[in-house]
Design an enzyme around this catalytic site. Sequence first.
Site, mmCIF file in Angstrom:
data_model
loop_
_atom_site.group_PDB
_atom_site.id
_atom_site.type_symbol
_atom_site.label_atom_id
_atom_site.label_comp_id
_atom_site.label_asym_id
_atom_site.label_seq_id
_atom_site.Cartn_x
_atom_site.Cartn_y
_atom_site.Cartn_z
ATOM 1 N N ARG A 93 12.636 5.316 -49.104
ATOM 2 C CA ARG A 93 12.501 6.121 -47.904
ATOM 3 C C ARG A 93 13.457 5.549 -46.859
ATOM 4 O O ARG A 93 14.172 4.607 -47.114
ATOM 5 C CB ARG A 93 11.063 6.134 -47.395
ATOM 6 C CG ARG A 93 10.194 4.878 -47.531
ATOM 7 C CD ARG A 93 10.613 3.680 -46.746
ATOM 8 N NE ARG A 93 10.869 4.004 -45.351
ATOM 9 C CZ ARG A 93 11.627 3.238 -44.558
ATOM 10 N NH1 ARG A 93 12.203 2.167 -45.028
ATOM 11 N NH2 ARG A 93 11.836 3.558 -43.286
ATOM 12 N N GLY A 94 13.515 6.276 -45.751
ATOM 13 C CA GLY A 94 14.513 5.915 -44.745
ATOM 14 C C GLY A 94 15.697 6.845 -44.922
ATOM 15 O O GLY A 94 16.238 6.943 -46.036
ATOM 16 N N ASP A 138 16.402 10.391 -38.206
ATOM 17 C CA ASP A 138 16.523 11.135 -39.461
ATOM 18 C C ASP A 138 17.421 12.350 -39.303
ATOM 19 O O ASP A 138 17.929 12.870 -40.300
ATOM 20 C CB ASP A 138 15.126 11.549 -39.936
ATOM 21 C CG ASP A 138 14.320 10.322 -40.306
ATOM 22 O OD1 ASP A 138 13.829 9.632 -39.389
ATOM 23 O OD2 ASP A 138 14.239 10.012 -41.518
ATOM 24 N N ARG A 193 12.781 16.235 -49.592
ATOM 25 C CA ARG A 193 12.135 16.006 -48.278
ATOM 26 C C ARG A 193 12.919 16.820 -47.242
ATOM 27 O O ARG A 193 14.139 16.987 -47.379
ATOM 28 C CB ARG A 193 12.113 14.514 -47.888
ATOM 29 C CG ARG A 193 11.055 13.704 -48.641
ATOM 30 C CD ARG A 193 10.964 12.257 -48.150
ATOM 31 N NE ARG A 193 10.231 12.154 -46.879
ATOM 32 C CZ ARG A 193 10.100 11.006 -46.202
ATOM 33 N NH1 ARG A 193 10.692 9.909 -46.629
ATOM 34 N NH2 ARG A 193 9.398 10.956 -45.083
ATOM 35 N N ASN A 207 12.895 11.533 -35.401
ATOM 36 C CA ASN A 207 12.598 10.227 -35.980
ATOM 37 C C ASN A 207 11.110 10.166 -36.282
ATOM 38 O O ASN A 207 10.355 11.095 -35.994
ATOM 39 C CB ASN A 207 13.044 9.103 -35.023
ATOM 40 C CG ASN A 207 13.109 7.758 -35.724
ATOM 41 O OD1 ASN A 207 13.714 7.619 -36.785
ATOM 42 N ND2 ASN A 207 12.465 6.762 -35.147
ATOM 43 N N GLN A 217 5.315 1.729 -41.931
ATOM 44 C CA GLN A 217 6.648 1.225 -42.265
ATOM 45 C C GLN A 217 7.008 0.007 -41.398
ATOM 46 O O GLN A 217 7.736 -0.884 -41.820
ATOM 47 C CB GLN A 217 7.717 2.307 -42.057
ATOM 48 C CG GLN A 217 7.705 3.424 -43.078
ATOM 49 C CD GLN A 217 6.871 4.604 -42.638
ATOM 50 O OE1 GLN A 217 5.851 4.436 -41.964
ATOM 51 N NE2 GLN A 217 7.263 5.814 -43.035
HETATM 52 C C1 LIG Z 1 17.357 5.684 -40.148
HETATM 53 S S1 LIG Z 1 16.460 5.680 -41.597
HETATM 54 C C2 LIG Z 1 14.909 5.189 -41.057
HETATM 55 C C3 LIG Z 1 14.064 6.327 -40.584
HETATM 56 O O1 LIG Z 1 13.410 6.964 -41.692
HETATM 57 C C4 LIG Z 1 12.019 6.798 -41.522
HETATM 58 O O2 LIG Z 1 11.250 7.831 -42.063
HETATM 59 P P1 LIG Z 1 10.562 7.621 -43.532
HETATM 60 O O3 LIG Z 1 10.093 6.208 -43.604
HETATM 61 O O4 LIG Z 1 9.450 8.644 -43.537
HETATM 62 O O5 LIG Z 1 11.660 7.947 -44.516
HETATM 63 C C5 LIG Z 1 11.861 6.707 -40.038
HETATM 64 O O6 LIG Z 1 12.001 7.967 -39.431
HETATM 65 C C6 LIG Z 1 12.998 5.792 -39.709
HETATM 66 O O7 LIG Z 1 13.384 5.746 -38.383
#
Ligand SMILES: CSC[C@H]1O[C@H](OP(=O)(O)O)[C@H](O)[C@@H]1O
Length: 354
Positions: free
Chosen positions: A49-50, A237, A86, A247, A196
Amino acid sequence: MQGKYRALRLNENGFLEVIDQTKLPFVTESKVLKTTNEVVEAIKDMTVRGAGVIGSVAAFGIYTACMEVNSYDELKEKALLIRESRPTAVNLMWAVDKMMELLKDSTDLVADAKKYAIELNDEEASESQNIAKYGADIIEEILKKKNKTSINILTHCNAGWLAVIDEGTALAPIYEAAKRGIDVHVWVDETRPRNQGASLTAWELTQSKIKHTIIADNTGGHLMQHGMVDMVITGADRVSANGDVANKIGTYLKALAAFDNDVPFYVAIPASTFDFEIRDGVKEIPIELRSEDEVKYMRGVDSNGEVREVLITPKDSPAINYGFDVTPARLISGLITDKGVCKANYEEIKKRFN
Ligand SMILES: CSC[C@H]1O[C@H](OP(=O)(O)O)[C@H](O)[C@@H]1O
């Protein structure tokens, strides 16, 4: 070995291998993704993720899909499955579209996809290093302006190297500042419901021996009111053409508190996070709705060190789980990008990136 990064790599057999982020910080384990379906599931269930890493995995996912097809037309169907895994992080769509554009005249899909996926990821890693440098310069500017020798930075979710190869985005300036000898402390939002921050950012900062304190998501406003936060840095994001920032859910509330307490609020992003198709992010950026179980259950380890999920609400109580929110550009002090720091407005963004 080419195609080797901290959060993911091509292993010795040429398959994509990723850190299973659902097991951290309790267990450090990798997972090999040998098929398109395994890549899609890993993005959907947040094994990876990220926004940045999702894009990186998508690029190598196209390479994986090429091993399963005999034509570009067949590849298009598998690419769509990856692209739709996603909805919010635009890096995913950007990576799939870029790979498919590069492959459209290929006569050797597997070899070319591997080459292009490595090139795309090496570029992302290079951009992350630039974000680190420009962001650390901002940290030094804030320290100088406040005549301080140590800095307290609040961050939300995880935007470190687990989220963007290979230095991260929001955490990249913090790593660089620490390398420059700056005394940094990080307030780490736990980031409910998937934690996270508490599970991933805290783990990353522990690995790097950077001082940090985990806080409940609702604590940041109080800290800012009492002068305990010198700046906020988050990742993103998707950033619309007018500078609105999608985000992790809760970012908008931190930006409101920062604005109300005159705390600089920066968003660190690579160029692949801009979406020029969207002119009004608050109205148009799609927000992922995830399973209510992520709110109703919490992950942890039991006394035997086994990772468990436990119900933390009445079984029959409904829950709703928005994955992201959108912070209006007016609340953002600046965008820390691989091409420098730019104002969160249409003109500046267009001049530098479009
Ligand atoms: C800049 S990537 C990190 C970004 O992604 C995360 O979402 P997720 O953990 O659900 O993929 C979160 O929005 C972070 O800021």
